[in-house]
Design a protein around this motif. Structure first.
Motif, PDB file in Angstrom:
ATOM      1  N   PRO A 400     -11.567   5.799 -70.706  1.00 15.20           N
ATOM      2  CA  PRO A 400     -10.783   5.877 -71.952  1.00 15.20           C
ATOM      3  C   PRO A 400      -9.294   6.004 -71.671  1.00 15.20           C
ATOM      4  O   PRO A 400      -8.877   6.807 -70.839  1.00 15.20           O
ATOM      5  CB  PRO A 400     -11.337   7.130 -72.648  1.00 15.20           C
ATOM      6  CG  PRO A 400     -11.918   7.958 -71.552  1.00 15.20           C
ATOM      7  CD  PRO A 400     -12.416   6.994 -70.513  1.00 15.20           C
ATOM      8  N   SER A 401      -8.496   5.200 -72.353  1.00 18.05           N
ATOM      9  CA  SER A 401      -7.045   5.288 -72.245  1.00 18.05           C
ATOM     10  C   SER A 401      -6.529   6.330 -73.236  1.00 18.05           C
ATOM     11  O   SER A 401      -7.282   6.894 -74.031  1.00 18.05           O
ATOM     12  CB  SER A 401      -6.424   3.928 -72.553  1.00 18.05           C
ATOM     13  OG  SER A 401      -6.739   3.545 -73.889  1.00 18.05           O
ATOM     14  N   TRP A 402      -5.210   6.557 -73.218  1.00 10.94           N
ATOM     15  CA  TRP A 402      -4.634   7.505 -74.167  1.00 10.94           C
ATOM     16  C   TRP A 402      -4.844   7.028 -75.596  1.00 10.94           C
ATOM     17  O   TRP A 402      -5.094   7.837 -76.497  1.00 10.94           O
ATOM     18  CB  TRP A 402      -3.138   7.690 -73.879  1.00 10.94           C
ATOM     19  CG  TRP A 402      -2.867   8.575 -72.704  1.00 10.94           C
ATOM     20  CD1 TRP A 402      -2.372   8.203 -71.482  1.00 10.94           C
ATOM     21  CD2 TRP A 402      -3.111   9.983 -72.621  1.00 10.94           C
ATOM     22  NE1 TRP A 402      -2.292   9.292 -70.649  1.00 10.94           N
ATOM     23  CE2 TRP A 402      -2.731  10.404 -71.323  1.00 10.94           C
ATOM     24  CE3 TRP A 402      -3.612  10.937 -73.506  1.00 10.94           C
ATOM     25  CZ2 TRP A 402      -2.834  11.719 -70.898  1.00 10.94           C
ATOM     26  CZ3 TRP A 402      -3.709  12.260 -73.081  1.00 10.94           C
ATOM     27  CH2 TRP A 402      -3.322  12.637 -71.799  1.00 10.94           C
ATOM     28  N   GLU A 403      -4.750   5.712 -75.804  1.00 13.17           N
ATOM     29  CA  GLU A 403      -4.983   5.189 -77.153  1.00 13.17           C
ATOM     30  C   GLU A 403      -6.402   5.505 -77.617  1.00 13.17           C
ATOM     31  O   GLU A 403      -6.627   5.884 -78.768  1.00 13.17           O
ATOM     32  CB  GLU A 403      -4.747   3.674 -77.186  1.00 13.17           C
ATOM     33  CG  GLU A 403      -3.332   3.257 -76.872  1.00 13.17           C
ATOM     34  CD  GLU A 403      -3.165   2.871 -75.408  1.00 13.17           C
ATOM     35  OE1 GLU A 403      -3.861   3.470 -74.549  1.00 13.17           O
ATOM     36  OE2 GLU A 403      -2.337   1.984 -75.132  1.00 13.17           O
ATOM     37  N   VAL A 404      -7.364   5.351 -76.699  1.00 13.04           N
ATOM     38  CA  VAL A 404      -8.763   5.611 -77.048  1.00 13.04           C
ATOM     39  C   VAL A 404      -8.974   7.101 -77.302  1.00 13.04           C
ATOM     40  O   VAL A 404      -9.697   7.488 -78.239  1.00 13.04           O
ATOM     41  CB  VAL A 404      -9.694   5.104 -75.930  1.00 13.04           C
ATOM     42  CG1 VAL A 404     -11.123   5.560 -76.164  1.00 13.04           C
ATOM     43  CG2 VAL A 404      -9.628   3.590 -75.837  1.00 13.04           C
ATOM     44  N   LEU A 405      -8.355   7.958 -76.484  1.00 10.35           N
ATOM     45  CA  LEU A 405      -8.503   9.397 -76.687  1.00 10.35           C
ATOM     46  C   LEU A 405      -7.930   9.827 -78.041  1.00 10.35           C
ATOM     47  O   LEU A 405      -8.529  10.650 -78.752  1.00 10.35           O
ATOM     48  CB  LEU A 405      -7.817  10.160 -75.550  1.00 10.35           C
ATOM     49  CG  LEU A 405      -8.478  10.026 -74.168  1.00 10.35           C
ATOM     50  CD1 LEU A 405      -7.637  10.732 -73.116  1.00 10.35           C
ATOM     51  CD2 LEU A 405      -9.891  10.603 -74.190  1.00 10.35           C
ATOM     52  N   PHE A 406      -6.766   9.280 -78.391  1.00  6.41           N
ATOM     53  CA  PHE A 406      -6.183   9.603 -79.701  1.00  6.41           C
ATOM     54  C   PHE A 406      -7.058   9.060 -80.838  1.00  6.41           C
ATOM     55  O   PHE A 406      -7.191   9.689 -81.883  1.00  6.41           O
ATOM     56  CB  PHE A 406      -4.763   9.033 -79.799  1.00  6.41           C
ATOM     57  CG  PHE A 406      -3.733   9.865 -79.094  1.00  6.41           C
ATOM     58  CD1 PHE A 406      -3.588  11.221 -79.381  1.00  6.41           C
ATOM     59  CD2 PHE A 406      -2.911   9.311 -78.129  1.00  6.41           C
ATOM     60  CE1 PHE A 406      -2.654  11.998 -78.724  1.00  6.41           C
ATOM     61  CE2 PHE A 406      -1.971  10.076 -77.461  1.00  6.41           C
ATOM     62  CZ  PHE A 406      -1.843  11.425 -77.763  1.00  6.41           C
ATOM     63  N   PHE A 407      -7.646   7.876 -80.618  1.00 10.45           N
ATOM     64  CA  PHE A 407      -8.563   7.319 -81.611  1.00 10.45           C
ATOM     65  C   PHE A 407      -9.754   8.253 -81.813  1.00 10.45           C
ATOM     66  O   PHE A 407     -10.151   8.541 -82.949  1.00 10.45           O
ATOM     67  CB  PHE A 407      -9.035   5.940 -81.149  1.00 10.45           C
ATOM     68  CG  PHE A 407     -10.134   5.349 -81.993  1.00 10.45           C
ATOM     69  CD1 PHE A 407      -9.840   4.657 -83.161  1.00 10.45           C
ATOM     70  CD2 PHE A 407     -11.472   5.473 -81.618  1.00 10.45           C
ATOM     71  CE1 PHE A 407     -10.853   4.111 -83.935  1.00 10.45           C
ATOM     72  CE2 PHE A 407     -12.490   4.927 -82.378  1.00 10.45           C
ATOM     73  CZ  PHE A 407     -12.174   4.245 -83.549  1.00 10.45           C
ATOM     74  N   THR A 408     -10.324   8.744 -80.713  1.00  8.19           N
ATOM     75  CA  THR A 408     -11.471   9.644 -80.802  1.00  8.19           C
ATOM     76  C   THR A 408     -11.092  10.945 -81.500  1.00  8.19           C
ATOM     77  O   THR A 408     -11.840  11.466 -82.347  1.00  8.19           O
ATOM     78  CB  THR A 408     -12.016   9.955 -79.391  1.00  8.19           C
ATOM     79  OG1 THR A 408     -12.278   8.728 -78.710  1.00  8.19           O
ATOM     80  CG2 THR A 408     -13.292  10.771 -79.465  1.00  8.19           C
ATOM     81  N   LEU A 409      -9.902  11.483 -81.141  1.00 10.73           N
ATOM     82  CA  LEU A 409      -9.434  12.705 -81.790  1.00 10.73           C
ATOM     83  C   LEU A 409      -9.273  12.485 -83.294  1.00 10.73           C
ATOM     84  O   LEU A 409      -9.739  13.294 -84.115  1.00 10.73           O
ATOM     85  CB  LEU A 409      -8.103  13.141 -81.172  1.00 10.73           C
ATOM     86  CG  LEU A 409      -7.417  14.353 -81.819  1.00 10.73           C
ATOM     87  CD1 LEU A 409      -8.279  15.594 -81.632  1.00 10.73           C
ATOM     88  CD2 LEU A 409      -6.027  14.552 -81.230  1.00 10.73           C
ATOM     89  N   GLY A 410      -8.642  11.382 -83.647  1.00 11.76           N
ATOM     90  CA  GLY A 410      -8.409  11.100 -85.060  1.00 11.76           C
ATOM     91  C   GLY A 410      -9.699  10.912 -85.839  1.00 11.76           C
ATOM     92  O   GLY A 410      -9.860  11.449 -86.946  1.00 11.76           O
TER      93      GLY A 410
END
Length: 854
Positions: A400-410
């Motif tokens: 997971p990239s940072w974009e994916v991690l932020f997507f998961t958090l959101g």
């Protein structure tokens, strides 16, 4: 808020069953969605790993591969590939570009080994690029240096840049590679540097990613006097440029069109008759180039969108479970909630408390969902690209990239808020007086309706997903078991590349005869026949057809036909039947007339009701219309894997033993190169074991330097050709099964809670004479009433979904009653299993105990 958080943690620890169920449910739903988003992000949203990708613009808006000859392109005249000469014209006359680079649309097969090594050449992918390619992209070398304009000139020393991946994996990150000499296709190249890690070029594709970058002009050394850079009508380059700040793209596009038309006008004398009538209608488009040449996006975007929708449906089903669990939890504790309200707690305070608990659950589920997403992404990459073999590098990471991690958090926070607010609000509106009378009384109708509505929605969504999975699975079966026009059972294709050795065209026929003799000595092999390329192997050679005795066709008339060169016995080897005339035989030699076998589509297109046997045709120019005499018509074969819903296109086959003596050097050069055959069809009934190893030994006995890529059965080839469809069908089936399980869990939870709330009522009924069977029927009736509503809602949605995904289907109609019936039966079985345990628990209620509690 901290107090609410501590209280939420305490409440979750007190209810491990609810917590575990909610977390696992959310982890699966969020993980599935995140896995698909990981791919969507890397394939469809991400820019090239280069400096300031927003400054890059691409000339051409279509993804085309790999060579388009002529001064016109496509039915719409929309140029996306350009010749070396056209590229230089743009570069020299367009100062709006800081730099304009060119890169090969396809790839260059390479046989690579260190100078002086006696080992077999390592097969790698090369890509021809302009000397300013790396400078245009703003890429710096990892070691050594990168190419410059000076390296991309006639007579310059042959140099190449190695990818970081190959340098690390093959050569152990040996710094001495920079400056070392290598043999590439028999020519001496110097590796001048290594590209930085993470850099894969300017094109993202699912195959043929470059291991080495070579100057475009070096092709002149490798290919000879009529190589593509020397042919102004040979379009094989994608163009990507960095534009000066402040340049208006629309004005630049208009200028490029004027420049292109001026260049085309200078070549009118070189054009074919049809091209002279169409060249002024040719155009081009300028599009943002931050993603480079997005071949993978073009190929996979429809499938990824479908999978993202399916994964979102799974997430919604999981969220329905969360809402139901939180609602059941709140209703169970409504007496406690009522006491708090009676003591002065506000509804907002109670809603906030429940919301914190819901968001906390969702966050924990999201954290575990990242692990699920990682495993899911690895599975998807395997399904999508494993058929390419170990050297088929695809620059997509499951991590997971940072974009994916932020997507998961959101998505976790949104899940907790959206699906936690409604249950919290409902439970906060409990009547304190009613709630304090007893915990086991039936809840109000609005609360029960909310729970049941969620189950109905889950059932409908599950039916849609199961139906979609059934559509796609049947479509895949139809694709893989369609009538291909030839036999796949017991047939193999050996993939070779004789151009990586030092063979000359006139040596090909004797070489292939030796190969035939050796292969036929393998136990179980009945026939073998080399071919330029076999059916469904992914290659395609095409020409315009001219018929003897007929005038030049109209400019926009479709005269295209595929063609292949084969050895005698080819049709018999692959089990393709002749419908008229004869096959190509040993009697078709260099001293006999030039002959060809055509397919049924060719006969229908060019001869309609005429007998094609004995007719003559040629390629591209009317003066060559009498080149070939048709001696046979073979049954239509599915040669190409794209446009598989369309009828088979016209095609013809000519013998390896014959060479047409063209007076045009370009035609003569093309004829020469067509004698290098890349596939060997093998018929070995019964699928004898160890076929690849035996074929490898047989070829080595002929020439140990002959490059053999692989030996694949046609079952594997067919699976590979429909790999994307297999990926979509497999994942949709997994999502459908997951949604079904989650919906069943949700139904079980609602029914179990309903039984608990109706314990007194059930006891009273049994005391008044109701039997255990009556109680079971009552519980099942309630469950199937909810599922029945779900079916009533889900079936029309499943038909609508089938219509929306019709482009993904082959031989399957939306609303197919068999598919819908199968999905309905699965849902009913899941309902039965989910309801039996609560029903049996209800039937086991002791009337006296229940009435005493009342």
């Amino acid at each position: 808020m901290l107090a609410d958080l501590r209280d939420a943690l305490r409440q979750l620890r007190k209810a491990p069953g609810l917590t575990t169920t909610a977390v696992i449910t959310l982890a699966l739903g969020i993980g599935a969605t995140t896995a698909i988003f990981t791919l969507v992000n890397q394939v469809m949203l991400k820019s090239l790993p280069v400096a300031k990708p927003e400054e890059l613009w691409r000339i051409g808006d279509k993804i085309r591969c790999c060579n388009w000859g002529g001064y016109t392109q496509g039915d719409d005249g929309d140029f996306s590939l350009f010749s070396w000469e056209a590229y230089k014209n743009f570069r020299d006359h367009t100062p709006e570009f800081i730099d304009l680079a060119a890169l090969q649309a396809g790839n260059a097969p390479l046989g690579v080994r260190r100078a002086g090594s006696l080992t077999q050449a390592d097969t790698r992918n090369g890509q021809y690029v302009s000397g300013n390619f790396f400078r245009t992209l703003g890429v710096q070398p990892w070691i050594g240096r990168l190419m410059t304009d000076a390296d991309d000139r006639e007579g310059a020393p042959l140099v190449t840049v190695m990818s970081y991946r190959v340098w690390q994996e093959k050569y152990g990150a040996d710094p001495s590679v920079a400056g070392a000499n290598f043999q590439m296709n028999g020519h001496a190249f110097t590796v001048i540097g290594v590209a930085p890690p993470g850099f894969y070029g300017a094109k993202l594709a699912g195959w043929g990613m470059p291991d080495f970058w070579l100057p475009i002009t070096s092709e002149n050394e490798l290919a000879g006097s009529v190589s593509r850079p020397k042919r102004p009508n040979e379009n094989y380059l994608d163009l990507l440029g960095r534009v000066h700040p402040g340049v208006d793209p629309h004005s630049l596009e208009a200028k490029l069109r004027v420049e292109f038309h001026g260049w085309l006008a200078s070549h009118v004398p070189d054009m074919e008759p049809g091209e002279k009538q169409l060249w002024q209608q040719q155009t081009l488009h300028l599009i943002p180039g931050g993603a480079g040449v997005a071949a993978m996006r073009d190929e996979y975007q429809d499938g990824l969108k479908l999978l993202l929708i399916a994964a979102t449906c799974v997430l919604l089903v999981a969220c329905g479970n969360l809402a139901n669990l939180m609602l059941a939890r709140g209703l169970k504790d409504r007496a406690q909630i009522s006491i708090r309200m009676a003591l002065g707690a506000s509804r907002i305070r109670l809603v906030r408390k429940a919301l914190v608990e819901s968001v906390l659950l969702a966050m924990i589920g999201g954290a575990l969902g990242i692990a699920v997403a990682y495993a899911g992404t690895r599975l998807i990459l395997y399904l999508a690209f494993e058929i390419g073999g170990p050297n088929n590098y695809v620059p997509i990471s499951p991590a997971p990239s940072w974009e994916v991690l932020f997507f998961t958090l959101g998505i976790s926070i949104l899940t907790g808020i959206i699906f936690g607010t409604a249950p919290a609000w409902i439970t906060s509106h409990s009547d304190p007086v009613e709630a304090l009378r007893g915990a086991n009384r039936s809840v109000g109708g609005s609360k029960s309706l909310a729970q049941k509505s969620l189950v109905v929605a889950q059932a409908a969504m599950s039916l849609v997903l199961i139906s979609a999975a059934a559509y796609l699975a049947q479509s895949l079966r139809n694709l893989e078991h369609q009538d291909f026009g030839f036999e796949t059972e017991g047939r193999y294709i050996a993939s070779i590349n004789p151009t990586l050795s030092t063979y000359k065209p006139e040596q090909m026929e004797p070489l292939f005869r030796q190969i035939d003799d050796q292969l036929k000595q393998i136990p179980g092999v009945r026939m073998a026949a080399p071919a330029l390329y076999g059916p469904m192997t992914g290659d395609s050679w095409n020409e315009g057809i001219r018929i003897a005795g007929r005038p030049e066709p109209a400019p926009k008339e479709d005269t295209g036909a595929g063609w292949a060169r084969v050895m005698s016995g080819f049709f018999e080897t692959i089990g393709s039947k002749m419908v008229a005339g004869r096959s190509l035989t040993e009697e078709d030699t260099a001293t006999t007339r030039n002959v060809a076998v055509i397919n049924e589509a060719f006969a229908k297109r060019f001869f309609k009701d005429q007998n094609p046997i004995g007719q003559h045709f040629g390629i591209d120019r009317i003066k060559y219309a009498g080149t070939y005499e048709i001696v046979g018509v073979v049954r239509d074969m599915r040669y190409m894997t794209y446009d598989y819903k369309d009828p088979v296109r016209p095609m013809f086959w000519v013998p390896e033993t014959q060479t047409v003596k063209y007076d045009d050097p370009i035609f003569a050069e093309g004829e020469k190169w067509s004698h290098y055959l890349y596939n060997i069809a093998i018929w070995a009934p019964g699928n004898p074991p160890g076929m690849e190893e035996r074929v490898r030994k047989a070829l080595a006995s002929v020439d140990s330097n002959l490059v053999l890529y692989s030996v694949d059965s046609y079952s594997r080839i067919v699976s590979g050709d429909f790999q994307q469809q297999n990926m979509i069908a497999t994942l949709t089936s997994l999502f459908g099964a997951l949604a079904l399980v989650l919906a069943a869990i949700g139904l079980y939870g609602v029914m179990a809670y309903a039984v608990q709330q109706r314990t007194s009522e059930i006891g009273l009924r049994m005391a008044l004479g109701a039997g255990r069977g009556d109680v079971v029927k009552m519980v099942l009736r309630g469950a199937f009433w909810q599922i029945g509503l779900g079916l009533g809602l889900g079936i029309p949605l499943a038909v609508l979904a089938g219509n929306l995904m019709k482009d993904q289907l082959f031989g399957v109609k939306a609303g197919d009653p068999v598919m819908l019936a199968a999905a309905t039966v699965l849902l009913i079985l899941a309902t039965l299993l989910a309801s039996l345990v609560p029903a049996r628990r209800a039937a086991g209620v002791d009337p006296m105990v229940a009435l005493r509690e009342q």
